[in-house]
Enzyme design. Structure first.
Site, short mmCIF file in Angstrom:
data_model
loop_
_atom_site.label_atom_id
_atom_site.label_comp_id
_atom_site.label_asym_id
_atom_site.label_seq_id
_atom_site.Cartn_x
_atom_site.Cartn_y
_atom_site.Cartn_z
N ASN A 113 0.79 -1.22 0.00
CA ASN A 113 0.00 0.00 0.00
C ASN A 113 0.83 1.29 0.00
O ASN A 113 0.70 2.12 -0.89
CB ASN A 113 -0.93 -0.07 1.22
CG ASN A 113 -1.93 1.02 1.21
OD1 ASN A 113 -2.56 1.28 0.18
ND2 ASN A 113 -2.07 1.70 2.31
N GLY A 114 1.73 1.43 1.00
CA GLY A 114 2.52 2.66 1.10
C GLY A 114 3.43 2.82 -0.11
O GLY A 114 3.56 3.92 -0.67
N ASP A 137 -0.71 -9.35 3.54
CA ASP A 137 -1.95 -8.83 4.15
C ASP A 137 -3.15 -8.85 3.19
O ASP A 137 -4.29 -8.72 3.65
CB ASP A 137 -1.74 -7.38 4.62
CG ASP A 137 -0.73 -7.28 5.75
OD1 ASP A 137 -0.55 -8.28 6.46
OD2 ASP A 137 -0.15 -6.20 5.93
N ARG A 172 -6.75 -26.43 27.15
CA ARG A 172 -6.48 -25.01 27.40
C ARG A 172 -7.19 -24.10 26.39
O ARG A 172 -7.58 -24.54 25.31
CB ARG A 172 -4.97 -24.75 27.24
CG ARG A 172 -4.16 -25.18 28.42
CD ARG A 172 -2.69 -25.08 28.07
NE ARG A 172 -1.87 -25.31 29.25
CZ ARG A 172 -0.60 -25.64 29.20
NH1 ARG A 172 0.01 -25.80 28.04
NH2 ARG A 172 0.09 -25.81 30.31
N MET A 179 -0.58 -12.04 11.74
CA MET A 179 -0.24 -10.71 11.23
C MET A 179 -1.43 -10.01 10.57
O MET A 179 -2.28 -10.66 9.96
CB MET A 179 0.93 -10.77 10.25
CG MET A 179 2.27 -10.75 10.96
SD MET A 179 3.64 -10.69 9.80
CE MET A 179 4.96 -10.14 10.88
N ARG A 276 -2.93 -19.63 26.95
CA ARG A 276 -1.58 -19.48 26.41
C ARG A 276 -1.64 -18.69 25.10
O ARG A 276 -2.62 -18.79 24.37
CB ARG A 276 -0.97 -20.86 26.11
CG ARG A 276 -0.68 -21.68 27.34
CD ARG A 276 0.56 -21.15 28.07
NE ARG A 276 0.96 -22.04 29.14
CZ ARG A 276 0.49 -22.00 30.38
NH1 ARG A 276 -0.43 -21.12 30.72
NH2 ARG A 276 0.91 -22.86 31.30
O1 F6P Z 1 4.23 -6.61 5.33
C1 F6P Z 1 3.06 -6.68 6.05
C2 F6P Z 1 3.35 -7.03 7.49
O2 F6P Z 1 3.91 -8.33 7.59
C3 F6P Z 1 2.14 -6.92 8.39
O3 F6P Z 1 1.30 -8.04 8.35
C4 F6P Z 1 2.79 -6.72 9.73
O4 F6P Z 1 1.88 -6.08 10.59
C5 F6P Z 1 3.98 -5.86 9.41
O5 F6P Z 1 4.27 -6.12 8.05
C6 F6P Z 1 5.20 -6.12 10.22
O6 F6P Z 1 6.17 -5.17 9.88
P1 F6P Z 1 7.71 -5.27 10.16
O7 F6P Z 1 8.27 -6.34 9.27
O8 F6P Z 1 8.24 -3.94 9.82
O9 F6P Z 1 7.87 -5.64 11.59
#
Ligand code: F6P
Length: 358
Positions: A113-114, A137, A172, A179, A276
């Site tokens: 995205n960025g 993502d 448990r 992520m 956990r």
């Molecule tokens: O590239 C996406 C991602 O893996 C996200 O899912 C995660 O939140 C983020 O990057 C983690 O970023 P970094 O590698 O900078 O810790």
């Protein structure tokens, strides 16, 4: 002579190499002119600071199955791109200068995205840009799928599968943190594939009492364990009501390593059950691409190669309704593809008995 620059930007993912190989093979096999490929190192940094190397066919041999990126990558946040660096260098001017110095006909950017926002900016500055949608993502607007996503789903699902057996032995409650800070496609899909009982997503703020209700409902049915998948960016209904500043203040005094531990703590206190937490973390982005991603990334690469040969620039190659499409960069830049809480997949998951804590 055709001169093509390439860079990989942002967090890495599986199949970056497969996608670049797809571009290069397509160009080599279908271009009558001589071709030169230049690889910029560590994402936009390489383009800004003129760190590049000429790539030959050998660089792309044997990389279809290799994870990571042969070019290296880094994050250069879009919001800082117009700011001079610590030595006063104008980053946008430097990128343009290096592009023109190498007499590039186009730049292929593999990013999320960025990175696509920066690509759009460069395209508006008259550089010829093609982008390919990478990220575990799956949150890029304009494409139903990004490469890396399916590989990450496979890994995250395996993690949940492994937890299942030990959770059932010990009776448990287990939390697996998957992520996804802003968008929950990965936790949603891995959670469903791994048979999670509860899935907490950034798009559906949770009520901890509803989470506890689900655990108690399972207890009452005689199920010895509960599996909860928590997205990195899961948020409680109370926190979702806070202003940006109030939420920031809360995080600055946060005593937990991540939201999963906060959820675990609350469940432990409310139920007395043993909880956990497992965090697979960057394992989800590592290793070789799954077969789906190898094919998908190769196809995206081939489509990018086709656009370059036709001299059509300013697009992201995407995949919509089972067709490869070219999406104008200005349409993609700055938009996220979120999970819609009213979508069919969420309704179906609820029919299956999965709780989203709402
Ligand atoms: O590239 C996406 C991602 O893996 C996200 O899912 C995660 O939140 C983020 O990057 C983690 O970023 P970094 O590698 O900078 O810790």
């Amino acid at each position: 002579m055709l001169r093509i620059g390439m860079l990989t930007s942002g967090g890495d993912c599986q199949a970056l190499n497969a996608a670049m190989r797809g571009v290069v093979k397509t160009i080599y096999n279908n271009c009558k002119d001589e071709v030169e490929f230049y690889g910029f190192e560590d994402g936009y940094k390489g383009l800004i600071y003129s760190k590049f190397r000429m790539l030959t066919g050998e660089d792309f041999s044997g990389i279809l199955t290799r994870g990571g990126t042969i070019l290296g990558t880094s994050r250069v946040p879009f919001k800082t791109i117009r700011e001079p660096d610590e030595r006063g260098l104008d980053k946008v001017a430097a990128m343009k200068q290096n592009y023109y110095k190498l007499q590039l006909d186009c730049l292929v950017m593999l990013g999320g995205n960025g990175s696509t926002k920066t690509a759009n900016l460069l395209s508006k500055e008259s550089l010829n840009i093609i982008t390919l949608p990478k990220t575990i993502d799956n949150d890029l607007w304009g494409t139903d799928m990004t490469f890396g996503f399916q590989s990450a789903v496979d890994i995250a699902t395996t993690a949940i599968d492994q937890i299942h057996t030990t959770a059932s032995s010990h009776g448990r409650v287990f939390i697996v943190e998957i992520m996804g800070h802003k968008v929950g496609w990965l936790p949603l899909n891995a959670g469903m594939a791994g048979g999670a009982d509860i899935i907490l997503l950034p798009e559906i703020p949770y009520d901890i009492d509803k989470v506890v209700d689900k655990i108690e409902e399972r207890d009452a049915r005689g199920s010895r364990f509960t599996i909860i998948v928590v997205a990195e960016g899961a948020i409680s209904q109370d926190d979702a009501k806070l202003s940006k500043k109030e939420y920031k203040d809360k995080l600055s005094n946060y005593k937990f390593p991540s939201v999963s531990y906060e959820v675990a703590d609350a469940i432990q206190k409310k139920t007395g059950r043993e909880v956990r937490v497992t965090v697979p973390g960057h394992v989800q982005r590592g290793g070789e691409p799954c077969p789906y991603d190898r094919v998908f990334a190769s196809r995206l690469g081939a489509e990018a190669g086709k656009l370059i040969l036709k001299k059509e620039f300013g697009y992201m190659v995407g995949y919509r309704n089972r067709e490869m499409v070219k999406v104008p960069l200005e349409e993609v830049a700055g938009k996220l593809k979120m999970v819609d809480p009213k979508s069919d997949i969420i309704k179906e998951a609820k029919l299956l008995g999965i709780s989203f804590g709402d």
